[in-house]
Design a protein around this motif. Structure first.
Motif, PDB file in Angstrom:
ATOM      1  N   MET A   1       0.846  -1.181   0.000  1.00  0.00           N
ATOM      2  CA  MET A   1       0.000   0.000   0.000  1.00  0.00           C
ATOM      3  C   MET A   1       0.891   1.243   0.000  1.00  0.00           C
ATOM      4  N   LYS A   2       0.510   2.190  -0.788  1.00  0.00           N
ATOM      5  CA  LYS A   2       1.255   3.445  -0.880  1.00  0.00           C
ATOM      6  C   LYS A   2       1.152   4.206   0.443  1.00  0.00           C
ATOM      7  N   ASP A   3       2.212   4.905   0.809  1.00  0.00           N
ATOM      8  CA  ASP A   3       2.245   5.642   2.070  1.00  0.00           C
ATOM      9  C   ASP A   3       1.106   6.649   2.196  1.00  0.00           C
ATOM     10  N   TYR A   4       0.779   7.353   1.099  1.00  0.00           N
ATOM     11  CA  TYR A   4      -0.260   8.384   1.175  1.00  0.00           C
ATOM     12  C   TYR A   4      -1.643   7.786   1.444  1.00  0.00           C
ATOM     13  N   ALA A   5      -1.829   6.495   1.167  1.00  0.00           N
ATOM     14  CA  ALA A   5      -3.148   5.868   1.326  1.00  0.00           C
ATOM     15  C   ALA A   5      -3.329   5.160   2.658  1.00  0.00           C
ATOM     16  N   LYS A   6      -2.264   4.935   3.393  1.00  0.00           N
ATOM     17  CA  LYS A   6      -2.357   4.172   4.640  1.00  0.00           C
ATOM     18  C   LYS A   6      -3.363   4.770   5.615  1.00  0.00           C
ATOM     19  N   LYS A   7      -3.309   6.065   5.827  1.00  0.00           N
ATOM     20  CA  LYS A   7      -4.222   6.719   6.768  1.00  0.00           C
ATOM     21  C   LYS A   7      -5.672   6.540   6.323  1.00  0.00           C
ATOM     22  N   PHE A   8      -5.929   6.720   5.034  1.00  0.00           N
ATOM     23  CA  PHE A   8      -7.295   6.569   4.525  1.00  0.00           C
ATOM     24  C   PHE A   8      -7.811   5.151   4.743  1.00  0.00           C
ATOM     25  N   TYR A   9      -7.036   4.146   4.358  1.00  0.00           N
ATOM     26  CA  TYR A   9      -7.504   2.765   4.446  1.00  0.00           C
ATOM     27  C   TYR A   9      -7.641   2.272   5.892  1.00  0.00           C
ATOM     28  N   LYS A  10      -7.071   2.976   6.831  1.00  0.00           N
ATOM     29  CA  LYS A  10      -7.232   2.645   8.246  1.00  0.00           C
ATOM     30  C   LYS A  10      -8.342   3.473   8.902  1.00  0.00           C
ATOM     31  N   SER A  11      -8.946   4.403   8.163  1.00  0.00           N
ATOM     32  CA  SER A  11      -9.946   5.306   8.735  1.00  0.00           C
ATOM     33  C   SER A  11     -11.265   4.596   9.029  1.00  0.00           C
ATOM     34  N   LYS A  12     -11.993   5.115  10.033  1.00  0.00           N
ATOM     35  CA  LYS A  12     -13.321   4.592  10.356  1.00  0.00           C
ATOM     36  C   LYS A  12     -14.258   4.771   9.171  1.00  0.00           C
ATOM     37  N   GLU A  13     -14.144   5.898   8.477  1.00  0.00           N
ATOM     38  CA  GLU A  13     -15.027   6.186   7.352  1.00  0.00           C
ATOM     39  C   GLU A  13     -14.889   5.133   6.249  1.00  0.00           C
ATOM     40  N   TRP A  14     -13.639   4.810   5.896  1.00  0.00           N
ATOM     41  CA  TRP A  14     -13.423   3.810   4.857  1.00  0.00           C
ATOM     42  C   TRP A  14     -13.915   2.439   5.310  1.00  0.00           C
ATOM     43  N   LYS A  15     -13.575   2.049   6.521  1.00  0.00           N
ATOM     44  CA  LYS A  15     -13.972   0.727   7.007  1.00  0.00           C
ATOM     45  C   LYS A  15     -15.488   0.582   7.034  1.00  0.00           C
ATOM     46  N   LYS A  16     -16.204   1.632   7.452  1.00  0.00           N
ATOM     47  CA  LYS A  16     -17.666   1.594   7.476  1.00  0.00           C
ATOM     48  C   LYS A  16     -18.213   1.512   6.048  1.00  0.00           C
ATOM     49  N   CYS A  17     -17.687   2.315   5.150  1.00  0.00           N
ATOM     50  CA  CYS A  17     -18.117   2.321   3.752  1.00  0.00           C
ATOM     51  C   CYS A  17     -17.839   0.957   3.113  1.00  0.00           C
ATOM     52  N   ARG A  18     -16.630   0.471   3.268  1.00  0.00           N
ATOM     53  CA  ARG A  18     -16.222  -0.809   2.692  1.00  0.00           C
ATOM     54  C   ARG A  18     -17.107  -1.949   3.183  1.00  0.00           C
ATOM     55  N   ASP A  19     -17.304  -2.022   4.496  1.00  0.00           N
ATOM     56  CA  ASP A  19     -18.082  -3.112   5.077  1.00  0.00           C
ATOM     57  C   ASP A  19     -19.543  -3.068   4.646  1.00  0.00           C
ATOM     58  N   SER A  20     -20.132  -1.884   4.617  1.00  0.00           N
ATOM     59  CA  SER A  20     -21.537  -1.779   4.229  1.00  0.00           C
ATOM     60  C   SER A  20     -21.710  -2.088   2.740  1.00  0.00           C
ATOM     61  N   TYR A  21     -20.767  -1.656   1.895  1.00  0.00           N
ATOM     62  CA  TYR A  21     -20.852  -1.955   0.466  1.00  0.00           C
ATOM     63  C   TYR A  21     -20.709  -3.458   0.230  1.00  0.00           C
ATOM     64  N   PHE A  22     -19.765  -4.072   0.912  1.00  0.00           N
ATOM     65  CA  PHE A  22     -19.534  -5.522   0.782  1.00  0.00           C
ATOM     66  C   PHE A  22     -20.801  -6.296   1.141  1.00  0.00           C
ATOM     67  N   LYS A  23     -21.442  -5.912   2.248  1.00  0.00           N
ATOM     68  CA  LYS A  23     -22.679  -6.583   2.668  1.00  0.00           C
ATOM     69  C   LYS A  23     -23.796  -6.343   1.667  1.00  0.00           C
ATOM     70  N   TYR A  24     -23.908  -5.118   1.152  1.00  0.00           N
ATOM     71  CA  TYR A  24     -24.936  -4.777   0.182  1.00  0.00           C
ATOM     72  C   TYR A  24     -24.813  -5.642  -1.074  1.00  0.00           C
ATOM     73  N   LYS A  25     -23.588  -5.920  -1.484  1.00  0.00           N
ATOM     74  CA  LYS A  25     -23.326  -6.733  -2.680  1.00  0.00           C
ATOM     75  C   LYS A  25     -23.234  -8.226  -2.345  1.00  0.00           C
ATOM     76  N   LEU A  26     -23.589  -8.566  -1.097  1.00  0.00           N
ATOM     77  CA  LEU A  26     -23.621  -9.952  -0.622  1.00  0.00           C
ATOM     78  C   LEU A  26     -22.269 -10.645  -0.687  1.00  0.00           C
ATOM     79  N   GLY A  27     -21.204  -9.862  -0.750  1.00  0.00           N
ATOM     80  CA  GLY A  27     -19.858 -10.428  -0.762  1.00  0.00           C
ATOM     81  C   GLY A  27     -19.530 -11.214  -2.017  1.00  0.00           C
TER      82      GLY A  27
END
Length: 98
Positions: A1-27
């Motif tokens: 992972m690129k250094d500039y993206a580490k903070k984003f991919y560890k953020s609560k916002e990304w994790k919430k978005c990622r998890d809800s999208y994954f569930k919506y698409k049934l994985g």
């Protein structure tokens, strides 16, 4: 992972978005129908758009992919392995589809 993206991919916002999208698409991988592993940004994240939620957190820019389709998306132009082999999420060389 690129250094500039580490903070984003560890953020609560990304994790919430990622998890809800994954569930919506049934994985399910949106390209081949296999079990999905990764929520992928269709328009790649780079330093110029990493702080733009219309790119980073917008469901229209996301898709669930299995590891094989994700590898194909990022590495198809390179010949890292022989045909029939791929890397799994742990980075191990395995037969495609296993």
């Amino acid at each position: 992972m690129k250094d500039y993206a580490k903070k984003f991919y560890k953020s609560k916002e990304w994790k919430k978005c990622r998890d809800s999208y994954f569930k919506y698409k049934l994985g399910i991988c949106e390209r081949c129908g296999a079990n999905g592993d990764i929520v992928h940004h269709k328009n790649y994240i780079h330093p110029g758009n990493i702080n733009d939620p219309e790119v980073t957190l917008n469901w229209a820019n996301l898709e669930v992919l299995c590891q094989e389709c994700h590898n194909r998306e990022h590495f198809e132009k390179y010949s890292w392995t022989r045909e029939g082999l791929t890397f799994n999420a742990a980075g191990d060389l395995v037969e495609s589809g296993k």
